[in-house]
Design a protein around this motif. Structure first.
Motif, PDB file in Angstrom:
ATOM      1  N   PRO A   1      -3.291 -54.723  26.333  1.00 45.32           N
ATOM      2  CA  PRO A   1      -4.075 -55.950  26.195  1.00 45.32           C
ATOM      3  C   PRO A   1      -5.502 -55.807  26.720  1.00 45.32           C
ATOM      4  O   PRO A   1      -6.116 -56.786  27.135  1.00 45.32           O
ATOM      5  CB  PRO A   1      -3.287 -56.941  27.047  1.00 45.32           C
ATOM      6  CG  PRO A   1      -2.786 -56.098  28.166  1.00 45.32           C
ATOM      7  CD  PRO A   1      -2.466 -54.745  27.531  1.00 45.32           C
ATOM      8  N   MET A   2      -6.072 -54.586  26.727  1.00 43.98           N
ATOM      9  CA  MET A   2      -7.409 -54.362  27.267  1.00 43.98           C
ATOM     10  C   MET A   2      -8.397 -55.383  26.700  1.00 43.98           C
ATOM     11  O   MET A   2      -8.476 -55.588  25.498  1.00 43.98           O
ATOM     12  CB  MET A   2      -7.886 -52.944  26.932  1.00 43.98           C
ATOM     13  CG  MET A   2      -9.306 -52.651  27.388  1.00 43.98           C
ATOM     14  SD  MET A   2      -9.595 -52.838  29.151  1.00 43.98           S
ATOM     15  CE  MET A   2      -8.675 -51.478  29.792  1.00 43.98           C
ATOM     16  N   ASP A   3      -9.125 -56.015  27.590  1.00 45.54           N
ATOM     17  CA  ASP A   3     -10.103 -57.025  27.210  1.00 45.54           C
ATOM     18  C   ASP A   3     -11.437 -56.346  26.934  1.00 45.54           C
ATOM     19  O   ASP A   3     -12.211 -56.067  27.843  1.00 45.54           O
ATOM     20  CB  ASP A   3     -10.226 -58.054  28.329  1.00 45.54           C
ATOM     21  CG  ASP A   3     -11.166 -59.184  27.986  1.00 45.54           C
ATOM     22  OD1 ASP A   3     -11.720 -59.192  26.868  1.00 45.54           O
ATOM     23  OD2 ASP A   3     -11.364 -60.052  28.831  1.00 45.54           O
ATOM     24  N   ASP A   4     -11.710 -56.072  25.680  1.00 45.26           N
ATOM     25  CA  ASP A   4     -12.916 -55.350  25.293  1.00 45.26           C
ATOM     26  C   ASP A   4     -14.190 -56.171  25.451  1.00 45.26           C
ATOM     27  O   ASP A   4     -15.275 -55.619  25.539  1.00 45.26           O
ATOM     28  CB  ASP A   4     -12.817 -54.905  23.827  1.00 45.26           C
ATOM     29  CG  ASP A   4     -11.577 -54.083  23.569  1.00 45.26           C
ATOM     30  OD1 ASP A   4     -11.435 -53.022  24.197  1.00 45.26           O
ATOM     31  OD2 ASP A   4     -10.742 -54.511  22.748  1.00 45.26           O
ATOM     32  N   ARG A   5     -14.074 -57.486  25.455  1.00 47.58           N
ATOM     33  CA  ARG A   5     -15.248 -58.344  25.442  1.00 47.58           C
ATOM     34  C   ARG A   5     -15.480 -59.103  26.753  1.00 47.58           C
ATOM     35  O   ARG A   5     -16.522 -59.699  26.949  1.00 47.58           O
ATOM     36  CB  ARG A   5     -15.150 -59.359  24.300  1.00 47.58           C
ATOM     37  CG  ARG A   5     -14.762 -58.789  22.946  1.00 47.58           C
ATOM     38  CD  ARG A   5     -15.829 -57.999  22.320  1.00 47.58           C
ATOM     39  NE  ARG A   5     -16.838 -58.896  21.782  1.00 47.58           N
ATOM     40  CZ  ARG A   5     -17.883 -58.488  21.121  1.00 47.58           C
ATOM     41  NH1 ARG A   5     -18.064 -57.216  20.915  1.00 47.58           N
ATOM     42  NH2 ARG A   5     -18.760 -59.336  20.669  1.00 47.58           N
ATOM     43  N   GLY A   6     -14.496 -59.131  27.648  1.00 48.15           N
ATOM     44  CA  GLY A   6     -14.664 -59.748  28.955  1.00 48.15           C
ATOM     45  C   GLY A   6     -14.281 -61.209  29.061  1.00 48.15           C
ATOM     46  O   GLY A   6     -14.093 -61.722  30.151  1.00 48.15           O
ATOM     47  N   HIS A   7     -14.152 -61.915  27.955  1.00 48.54           N
ATOM     48  CA  HIS A   7     -13.878 -63.349  28.013  1.00 48.54           C
ATOM     49  C   HIS A   7     -12.489 -63.644  28.567  1.00 48.54           C
ATOM     50  O   HIS A   7     -12.328 -64.487  29.445  1.00 48.54           O
ATOM     51  CB  HIS A   7     -14.043 -63.983  26.634  1.00 48.54           C
ATOM     52  CG  HIS A   7     -13.836 -65.462  26.625  1.00 48.54           C
ATOM     53  ND1 HIS A   7     -14.794 -66.337  27.088  1.00 48.54           N
ATOM     54  CD2 HIS A   7     -12.790 -66.212  26.228  1.00 48.54           C
ATOM     55  CE1 HIS A   7     -14.335 -67.577  26.982  1.00 48.54           C
ATOM     56  NE2 HIS A   7     -13.124 -67.525  26.455  1.00 48.54           N
TER      57      HIS A   7
END
Length: 85
Positions: A5-11
């Protein structure tokens, strides 16, 4: 379709931190529910795009877990972005 579930965008990380960040750790933010367990269901790719059908698939997955007895109290559907659907 994987378990990363890596959050690529930070939101998502930002929203999760508001909810569950522990306090008194010198990191700079304290959440509102320090003992919360979080479940990520990622459908937005690292380019920031995601299909509505995949958003529904995530919600269907969560609903299925709930039907199976997982104690899911709330979902947060803050997906970021400016596009309307």
């Amino acid at each position: 379709r994987d378990s990363d579930p890596m959050d690529d965008r930070g939101h998502g990380t930002h929203v999760a931190g508001i909810l569950g960040a522990v306090s008194n750790n010198g990191v700079g933010i304290a959440g509102v529910a320090w003992n919360v367990k979080l479940l990520a269901c990622k459908f937005i790719a690292n380019d920031g795009l995601g299909a509505n059908s995949n958003a529904v698939a995530c919600l269907d997955y969560v609903a299925d877990l709930k039907r199976r007895g997982v104690n899911i109290v709330v979902t947060n559907n803050s997906w970021g972005g400016i596009a309307r659907s």
